[in-house]
Scaffold this active site. Structure first.
Site, PDB file in Angstrom:
ATOM      1  CG  ASP A 239      40.095  43.594  29.151  1.00  0.00           C
ATOM      2  OD1 ASP A 239      40.749  43.737  27.949  1.00  0.00           O
ATOM      3  OD2 ASP A 239      39.213  44.114  29.639  1.00  0.00           O
ATOM      4  CB  SER A 240      42.518  47.367  29.644  1.00  0.00           C
ATOM      5  OG  SER A 240      41.015  47.390  29.404  1.00  0.00           O
TER       6      SER A 240
ATOM      7  CB  CYS B 103      42.973  42.919  26.256  1.00  0.00           C
ATOM      8  SG  CYS B 103      43.309  44.795  25.732  1.00  0.00           S
TER       9      CYS B 103
ATOM     10  CD  GLU C  78      36.437  48.998  32.690  1.00  0.00           C
ATOM     11  OE1 GLU C  78      36.466  49.184  34.112  1.00  0.00           O
ATOM     12  OE2 GLU C  78      36.923  47.983  32.264  1.00  0.00           O
TER      13      GLU C  78
ATOM     14  CB  CYS D 107      37.240  46.943  22.132  1.00  0.00           C
ATOM     15  SG  CYS D 107      37.467  47.563  23.766  1.00  0.00           S
TER      16      CYS D 107
ATOM     17  CG  HIS E 206      35.910  47.573  27.588  1.00  0.00           C
ATOM     18  ND1 HIS E 206      36.951  46.794  27.709  1.00  0.00           N
ATOM     19  CD2 HIS E 206      35.576  47.859  28.947  1.00  0.00           C
ATOM     20  CE1 HIS E 206      37.875  47.163  28.922  1.00  0.00           C
ATOM     21  NE2 HIS E 206      36.889  47.701  30.116  1.00  0.00           N
TER      22      HIS E 206
HETATM   23  N1  DGL Z   1      39.113  45.536  26.346  1.00  0.00           N
HETATM   24  C1  DGL Z   1      40.410  46.203  25.675  1.00  0.00           C
HETATM   25  C2  DGL Z   1      40.535  45.887  24.210  1.00  0.00           C
HETATM   26  O1  DGL Z   1      39.800  44.786  23.906  1.00  0.00           O
HETATM   27  C3  DGL Z   1      40.867  47.525  26.054  1.00  0.00           C
HETATM   28  C4  DGL Z   1      39.985  48.688  26.457  1.00  0.00           C
HETATM   29  C5  DGL Z   1      40.770  49.650  26.784  1.00  0.00           C
HETATM   30  O2  DGL Z   1      41.449  49.555  28.022  1.00  0.00           O
HETATM   31  O3  DGL Z   1      41.177  50.922  26.214  1.00  0.00           O
HETATM   32  O4  DGL Z   1      40.973  46.563  23.531  1.00  0.00           O
END
Ligand code: DGL
Length: 287
Positions: free
Chosen positions: A11-12, A74, A154, A186, A188
């Site tokens: 993931d990012s 991600c 984050e 997302c 996150h």
């Molecule tokens: N967690 C990621 C997603 O599902 C990316 C979040 C990001 O880095 O902008 O898109």
């Protein structure tokens, strides 16, 4: 291939740990290698070319660790880089968009569905296409990019007044649309699930694709005869392109279990050459 090899997950940043958590829960005999690209996050505001370059480097890194499968935990990378990753990985690749779309269509009673995600994911319209692919019913879709949610997640501000204010503002169009199901598009966003639920109200079902993704991983491993029979030692290794302290501290909360050690990786040292057959083209661009 040796079924004792680990599953590679990336993931990012920390968001993919919400997927990792479900994989660990469903597949306790599997070893994993997790890479969080915290040093280059967020992905959601970056171009398709950049995301493909990042994903290519991460796949090279995971290949060094001889993973038996790659999970793109991600949504942004799934939207932009799935085809590129699949073209070069040499092992099965699982993305997170289709399982989320399927879960949403299983949950909605009215066919009035909302999607929230990063700017990249929402602009790509990857969810709209996935929903129409998995269900031919006529569906009303309201999509909204919520880029600030990633930074709040984050930062660990999962139930903070600023998060509540931000959510109230972002989610207005979804409330107005009268949706009954909201895809957290997302990885996150599940961290902000309580705040999002309280803004949307209890009647709206939130879809966190982590559990659905874990089932897809299990099904694919089973069908390929790659499920770990559970005789060897299970290990979970964590890597990040940024501070390991922050990764361990917040990651342990994301994962709901302690991350004792994490290793810093200079991901830029891995080749960013695009695979020949993908031509940098990704599913999101092929409308
Ligand atoms: N967690 C990621 C997603 O599902 C990316 C979040 C990001 O880095 O902008 O898109």
């Amino acid at each position: 291939m040796d079924s004792g090899r680990p599953i590679g997950i990336f993931d990012s940043g920390l968001g993919g740990l919400t997927v990792q958590k479900e994989i660990l829960r469903l597949l306790p005999h599997e070893s994993t290698i997790y890479f969080g690209d915290n040093g280059r996050a967020p992905y959601g505001t970056k171009s398709r070319e950049t995301i493909i370059r990042f994903a290519t480097q991460i796949v090279r890194f995971l290949q060094v660790h001889q993973v038996k499968m790659i999970v793109i935990a991600c949504n942004t990378a799934s939207a932009f880089a799935y085809d590129a990753v699949r073209g070069m990985a040499g092992v099965p690749v699982i993305e997170v968009v289709t399982p989320g779309a399927e879960a949403a269509m299983g949950a909605t009673r009215t066919g009035n569905v909302g999607i929230i995600g990063t700017t990249g994911t929402i602009r790509s319209q990857v969810y709209e296409r996935a929903i129409r692919r998995v269900d031919s019913r006529s569906v009303m879709i309201t999509a909204k990019a919520c880029p600030l949610f990633v930074g709040l997640a984050e930062e660990g501000w999962w139930d903070h007044p600023i998060t509540r204010l931000t959510a109230a503002e972002y989610l207005k169009p979804l409330q107005e649309a009268g949706i009954d199901t909201l895809v957290l598009g997302c990885t996150h966003y599940p961290l902000l699930g309580n705040v999002i639920q309280s803004v949307m109200g209890e009647s709206v079902t939130l879809i966190n694709s982590g559990d659905a993704v874990a089932h897809v991983v299990k099904g694919r491993l089973e069908s390929l005869g790659l499920l770990n029979p559970g005789q060897g030692k299970v290990t979970h290794q964590y890597f990040t392109s940024d501070s390991t302290d922050q990764f361990k501290r917040l990651g342990s909360i994301f994962l709901e279990q302690p991350i004792e050690s994490a290793t810093h990786v200079n991901i830029e040292q891995f080749s960013a050459e695009w695979p020949d057959d993908s031509n940098g083209q990704s599913e999101a661009e092929q409308t």
